[in-house]
Write a protein that holds these residues in place. Structure first.
Motif, short mmCIF file in Angstrom:
data_model
loop_
_atom_site.label_atom_id
_atom_site.label_comp_id
_atom_site.label_asym_id
_atom_site.label_seq_id
_atom_site.Cartn_x
_atom_site.Cartn_y
_atom_site.Cartn_z
N ALA A 47 8.72 28.79 -3.89
CA ALA A 47 8.59 27.38 -4.29
C ALA A 47 9.78 26.96 -5.15
N MET A 48 10.20 27.84 -6.05
CA MET A 48 11.34 27.51 -6.91
C MET A 48 12.61 27.29 -6.09
N LYS A 49 12.81 28.07 -5.05
CA LYS A 49 14.00 27.95 -4.22
C LYS A 49 14.01 26.67 -3.39
N SER A 50 12.84 26.20 -2.97
CA SER A 50 12.80 25.03 -2.10
C SER A 50 12.47 23.74 -2.83
N CYS A 51 12.31 23.81 -4.13
CA CYS A 51 11.86 22.65 -4.91
C CYS A 51 13.02 21.79 -5.39
N PRO A 52 12.95 20.49 -5.12
CA PRO A 52 13.93 19.59 -5.75
C PRO A 52 13.81 19.67 -7.27
N ALA A 53 14.91 19.54 -7.97
CA ALA A 53 14.93 19.73 -9.43
C ALA A 53 13.96 18.81 -10.16
N ARG A 54 13.77 17.62 -9.68
CA ARG A 54 12.93 16.66 -10.41
C ARG A 54 11.45 16.75 -10.06
#
Length: 102
Positions: A47-54
């Motif tokens: 999830a961290m790898k595919s998550c947009p920063a915001r």
């Protein structure tokens, strides 16, 4: 869980929505992965790898046997909040108590 998270986070990736708009996921689950990846730490890494920063993930755990480890980590790592209910009948009440998304 992995497929649902990937699909939700993919919807938040550019070009939609616009970068100035909030990017929220409301994730309703018992947190118990039964298909695909089942390791909570690997799910979080993915999830961290595919998550947009915001992006922010707000978790609503429903059921009597919740995986609170995974759900707590999702809410914490993605600057969201968590709410737990032991049955679906109280879901509406929990949604009313949840903090505003803004």
């Amino acid at each position: 869980i992995q497929e649902a998270l990937d699909a939700a986070l993919k919807m938040l990736a550019p070009p939609a929505p616009a970068p100035e708009r909030p990017a929220y996921v409301v994730f309703i689950t018992d947190g118990a992965p039964t298909i695909g990846e089942r390791d909570p730490d690997r799910l979080l890494d993915g999830a961290m790898k595919s998550c947009p920063a915001r992006a922010r993930i707000f978790v609503m755990g429903v059921g009597e046997d919740l995986n609170t480890y995974l759900l707590d980590k999702l809410a914490d790592q993605f600057r969201g909040a968590r709410e737990y209910e032991d049955c679906v009948a109280t879901l509406d009440e929990a949604a009313r108590r949840a903090p505003p998304l803004a």
